[in-house]
Design a protein around this motif. Structure first.
Motif, PDB file in Angstrom:
ATOM      1  N   ASN A  24       0.829  -1.214   0.000  1.00 56.49           N
ATOM      2  CA  ASN A  24       0.000   0.000   0.000  1.00 56.49           C
ATOM      3  C   ASN A  24       0.860   1.259   0.000  1.00 56.49           C
ATOM      4  O   ASN A  24       1.973   1.258   0.503  1.00 56.49           O
ATOM      5  N   GLU A  25       0.292   2.311  -0.566  1.00 49.66           N
ATOM      6  CA  GLU A  25       1.004   3.589  -0.603  1.00 49.66           C
ATOM      7  C   GLU A  25       0.279   4.572   0.318  1.00 49.66           C
ATOM      8  O   GLU A  25      -0.939   4.558   0.395  1.00 49.66           O
ATOM      9  N   PHE A  26       1.082   5.419   0.971  1.00 48.97           N
ATOM     10  CA  PHE A  26       0.489   6.367   1.912  1.00 48.97           C
ATOM     11  C   PHE A  26       1.056   7.752   1.709  1.00 48.97           C
ATOM     12  O   PHE A  26       2.236   7.911   1.387  1.00 48.97           O
ATOM     13  N   SER A  27       0.210   8.737   1.963  1.00 51.98           N
ATOM     14  CA  SER A  27       0.678  10.129   1.888  1.00 51.98           C
ATOM     15  C   SER A  27       1.389  10.477   3.199  1.00 51.98           C
ATOM     16  O   SER A  27       1.254   9.766   4.210  1.00 51.98           O
ATOM     17  N   GLY A  28       2.122  11.584   3.181  1.00 49.16           N
ATOM     18  CA  GLY A  28       2.807  12.032   4.383  1.00 49.16           C
ATOM     19  C   GLY A  28       1.838  12.228   5.545  1.00 49.16           C
ATOM     20  O   GLY A  28       2.138  11.858   6.679  1.00 49.16           O
ATOM     21  N   ALA A  29       0.656  12.788   5.250  1.00 44.30           N
ATOM     22  CA  ALA A  29      -0.330  13.032   6.316  1.00 44.30           C
ATOM     23  C   ALA A  29      -0.791  11.715   6.929  1.00 44.30           C
ATOM     24  O   ALA A  29      -0.960  11.613   8.145  1.00 44.30           O
ATOM     25  N   GLU A  30      -0.975  10.707   6.079  1.00 40.69           N
ATOM     26  CA  GLU A  30      -1.414   9.400   6.597  1.00 40.69           C
ATOM     27  C   GLU A  30      -0.319   8.753   7.444  1.00 40.69           C
ATOM     28  O   GLU A  30      -0.598   8.161   8.491  1.00 40.69           O
ATOM     29  N   ILE A  31       0.922   8.865   6.962  1.00 38.63           N
ATOM     30  CA  ILE A  31       2.037   8.274   7.725  1.00 38.63           C
ATOM     31  C   ILE A  31       2.172   9.000   9.067  1.00 38.63           C
ATOM     32  O   ILE A  31       2.409   8.384  10.104  1.00 38.63           O
ATOM     33  N   ALA A  56      10.066   4.551  -2.132  1.00 37.34           N
ATOM     34  CA  ALA A  56       9.825   5.168  -3.441  1.00 37.34           C
ATOM     35  C   ALA A  56       8.578   6.026  -3.291  1.00 37.34           C
ATOM     36  O   ALA A  56       7.719   5.735  -2.453  1.00 37.34           O
ATOM     37  N   SER A  57       8.502   7.073  -4.067  1.00 33.63           N
ATOM     38  CA  SER A  57       7.299   7.913  -3.975  1.00 33.63           C
ATOM     39  C   SER A  57       6.852   8.319  -5.365  1.00 33.63           C
ATOM     40  O   SER A  57       7.643   8.301  -6.319  1.00 33.63           O
ATOM     41  N   ARG A  58       5.586   8.663  -5.457  1.00 31.86           N
ATOM     42  CA  ARG A  58       5.028   9.136  -6.728  1.00 31.86           C
ATOM     43  C   ARG A  58       3.849  10.041  -6.416  1.00 31.86           C
ATOM     44  O   ARG A  58       3.292   9.984  -5.307  1.00 31.86           O
ATOM     45  N   TRP A  59       3.481  10.868  -7.388  1.00 29.79           N
ATOM     46  CA  TRP A  59       2.292  11.699  -7.218  1.00 29.79           C
ATOM     47  C   TRP A  59       1.054  10.842  -7.405  1.00 29.79           C
ATOM     48  O   TRP A  59       1.058   9.911  -8.219  1.00 29.79           O
ATOM     49  N   GLU A  60       0.028  11.136  -6.652  1.00 32.47           N
ATOM     50  CA  GLU A  60      -1.224  10.405  -6.861  1.00 32.47           C
ATOM     51  C   GLU A  60      -1.774  10.740  -8.250  1.00 32.47           C
ATOM     52  O   GLU A  60      -1.472  11.800  -8.812  1.00 32.47           O
ATOM     53  N   MET A  67      -9.190  18.046  -9.535  1.00 29.43           N
ATOM     54  CA  MET A  67      -9.492  17.580  -8.173  1.00 29.43           C
ATOM     55  C   MET A  67      -9.799  18.761  -7.248  1.00 29.43           C
ATOM     56  O   MET A  67     -10.381  18.595  -6.183  1.00 29.43           O
ATOM     57  N   GLY A  68      -9.330  19.942  -7.646  1.00 25.20           N
ATOM     58  CA  GLY A  68      -9.565  21.125  -6.810  1.00 25.20           C
ATOM     59  C   GLY A  68      -8.678  21.178  -5.583  1.00 25.20           C
ATOM     60  O   GLY A  68      -8.976  21.864  -4.605  1.00 25.20           O
ATOM     61  N   ARG A  69      -7.583  20.450  -5.617  1.00 27.87           N
ATOM     62  CA  ARG A  69      -6.636  20.460  -4.493  1.00 27.87           C
ATOM     63  C   ARG A  69      -5.274  19.967  -5.002  1.00 27.87           C
ATOM     64  O   ARG A  69      -5.207  19.343  -6.074  1.00 27.87           O
ATOM     65  N   PRO A  70      -4.212  20.271  -4.257  1.00 27.06           N
ATOM     66  CA  PRO A  70      -2.892  19.781  -4.705  1.00 27.06           C
ATOM     67  C   PRO A  70      -2.813  18.256  -4.617  1.00 27.06           C
ATOM     68  O   PRO A  70      -3.504  17.645  -3.799  1.00 27.06           O
ATOM     69  N   ARG A  71      -1.953  17.683  -5.460  1.00 31.06           N
ATOM     70  CA  ARG A  71      -1.803  16.218  -5.436  1.00 31.06           C
ATOM     71  C   ARG A  71      -1.053  15.788  -4.184  1.00 31.06           C
ATOM     72  O   ARG A  71      -0.178  16.492  -3.701  1.00 31.06           O
ATOM     73  N   ARG A  72      -1.372  14.603  -3.704  1.00 29.87           N
ATOM     74  CA  ARG A  72      -0.630  14.037  -2.574  1.00 29.87           C
ATOM     75  C   ARG A  72       0.536  13.233  -3.117  1.00 29.87           C
ATOM     76  O   ARG A  72       0.448  12.644  -4.195  1.00 29.87           O
ATOM     77  N   ARG A  73       1.609  13.227  -2.382  1.00 25.43           N
ATOM     78  CA  ARG A  73       2.763  12.399  -2.739  1.00 25.43           C
ATOM     79  C   ARG A  73       2.614  11.093  -1.958  1.00 25.43           C
ATOM     80  O   ARG A  73       2.433  11.110  -0.737  1.00 25.43           O
ATOM     81  N   LEU A  74       2.673   9.961  -2.666  1.00 22.11           N
ATOM     82  CA  LEU A  74       2.438   8.674  -2.012  1.00 22.11           C
ATOM     83  C   LEU A  74       3.744   7.903  -1.866  1.00 22.11           C
ATOM     84  O   LEU A  74       4.540   7.823  -2.811  1.00 22.11           O
ATOM     85  N   TYR A  75       3.941   7.340  -0.693  1.00 20.80           N
ATOM     86  CA  TYR A  75       5.188   6.618  -0.388  1.00 20.80           C
ATOM     87  C   TYR A  75       4.917   5.138  -0.186  1.00 20.80           C
ATOM     88  O   TYR A  75       3.884   4.754   0.361  1.00 20.80           O
TER      89      TYR A  75
ATOM     90  N   ARG B  50       8.237  20.362  -5.696  1.00 20.51           N
ATOM     91  CA  ARG B  50       7.686  19.114  -5.153  1.00 20.51           C
ATOM     92  C   ARG B  50       7.123  19.327  -3.761  1.00 20.51           C
ATOM     93  O   ARG B  50       5.987  18.966  -3.457  1.00 20.51           O
ATOM     94  N   TYR B  51       7.955  19.923  -2.872  1.00 18.01           N
ATOM     95  CA  TYR B  51       7.517  20.042  -1.476  1.00 18.01           C
ATOM     96  C   TYR B  51       6.449  21.114  -1.287  1.00 18.01           C
ATOM     97  O   TYR B  51       5.640  21.012  -0.360  1.00 18.01           O
ATOM     98  N   LEU B  52       6.432  22.100  -2.163  1.00 19.45           N
ATOM     99  CA  LEU B  52       5.355  23.103  -2.064  1.00 19.45           C
ATOM    100  C   LEU B  52       4.010  22.404  -2.244  1.00 19.45           C
ATOM    101  O   LEU B  52       3.073  22.602  -1.469  1.00 19.45           O
ATOM    102  N   GLU B  53       3.940  21.543  -3.263  1.00 27.45           N
ATOM    103  CA  GLU B  53       2.679  20.839  -3.523  1.00 27.45           C
ATOM    104  C   GLU B  53       2.405  19.777  -2.451  1.00 27.45           C
ATOM    105  O   GLU B  53       1.290  19.653  -1.952  1.00 27.45           O
TER     106      GLU B  53
END
Lengths: 102, 182
Positions: A24-31, A56-60, A67-75, B50-53
């Motif tokens: 599973n991949e998680f965003s920083g907020a979830e971690i 490893a990380s990638r953009w959702e 989406m009306g919001r910034p993308r989350r980075r998933l780890y 990257r980190y801004l977003e």
């Protein structure tokens, strides 16, 4: 080959939280929520682990404007990270006791 | 009279608290944006977008206005650390610790000097410089190594902003445990 990251208890907590949930991949907020690590501690850890190739990380998927919001980075933990973390986890468990995922 | 003053003070306090809360709610998005922008400016140029977003998304995921501000402040701390520098809290903490430890540092320094050893050992690697007490094969040297007290001068590098307190890592503790087993 990248240098192994510095390992603190907080780093092991982050690795443990990611490894508990398999691929599973998680965003920083979830971690942060799972580990209780504040953003000030969490992101340097994620950056170090990623630089070492343990994460490893990638953009959702999705367009931020749609989406009306910034993308989350998933780890997620890489195979290398999983193997290395299990080695470290076994050492820690032997020396200090108690890491469920090791 | 006393009762009236207490009631009036209470009413005034609740009005002020309400005004403050409303102001905080109105200003919160701007404050969070500014804090995150300030944080990413401390990072190397190729990491800023990257980190801004990523950090904006993180703050959006956290419920409550106060929670978002706390995340943004954390991003400032994270940026200091990711830029390879100790944050201001760590530097103040390290400075205070050094003040308290001056007698111990002086004792060790002169103890090593008296044993004919150069007291400080500096190591340079590709991305860092480490400052430690020497650990000669003497009782003092062995004690310093086993207890990790030879790392104390590293506090000076934290005060200087060159290292983070996080550099005193678990691996060091594990090595100590292994050394003790030997």
């Amino acid at each position: 080959m990248a240098k192994d990251p510095r390992l603190s208890m907080a780093t092991l907590k982050v690795l443990g939280a990611l490894m508990e949930h398999g691929a599973n991949e998680f965003s920083g907020a979830e971690i942060s929520k799972k580990t209780g690590q504040p953003s000030g501690t969490l992101y340097p850890i994620l950056a170090r682990l990623e630089a070492a190739g343990w994460l490893a990380s990638r953009w959702e998927d999705g367009d931020p404007s749609a989406m009306g919001r910034p993308r989350r980075r998933l780890y997620k933990v890489t195979t290398v990270g999983r193997v290395k973390a299990q080695c470290v986890g076994a050492t820690v468990r032997a020396d200090l006791g108690g890491l469920a995922w090791a | 009279m006393g009762m009236t003053a207490t009631i009036l003070t209470g009413i005034l306090a609740s009005i002020l608290a309400s005004i403050f809360f409303n102001e905080f709610v109105q200003w919160r998005p701007l404050v969070v944006r500014k804090l995150i922008a300030l944080a990413v400016r401390r990072l190397p140029g190729n990491q800023r977008d990257r980190y801004l977003e990523e950090w904006t998304a993180h703050s959006n995921e956290v419920p409550g206005d106060l929670g978002k501000v706390i995340v943004a402040i954390g991003c400032l701390v994270a940026a200091e650390s990711m830029a390879g520098k100790a944050n201001v809290f760590e530097r103040v903490f390290a400075f205070t610790a050094v003040l308290f430890l001056v007698p111990a540092l002086a004792l060790i320094f002169f103890g090593l000097l008296a044993s004919g050893t150069r007291p400080l050992h500096v190591t340079h690697s590709e991305d860092e410089t480490r400052l430690r007490f020497s650990t000669p094969p003497t009782l003092l040297g062995s004690f310093l190594y086993q207890t990790g007290l030879n790392d104390l001068p590293m506090l000076l590098t934290v005060v200087a902003g060159r290292h983070s307190l996080g550099d005193f890592s678990l691996r060091r503790i594990l090595n100590l445990l292994k050394d003790e087993d030997r």
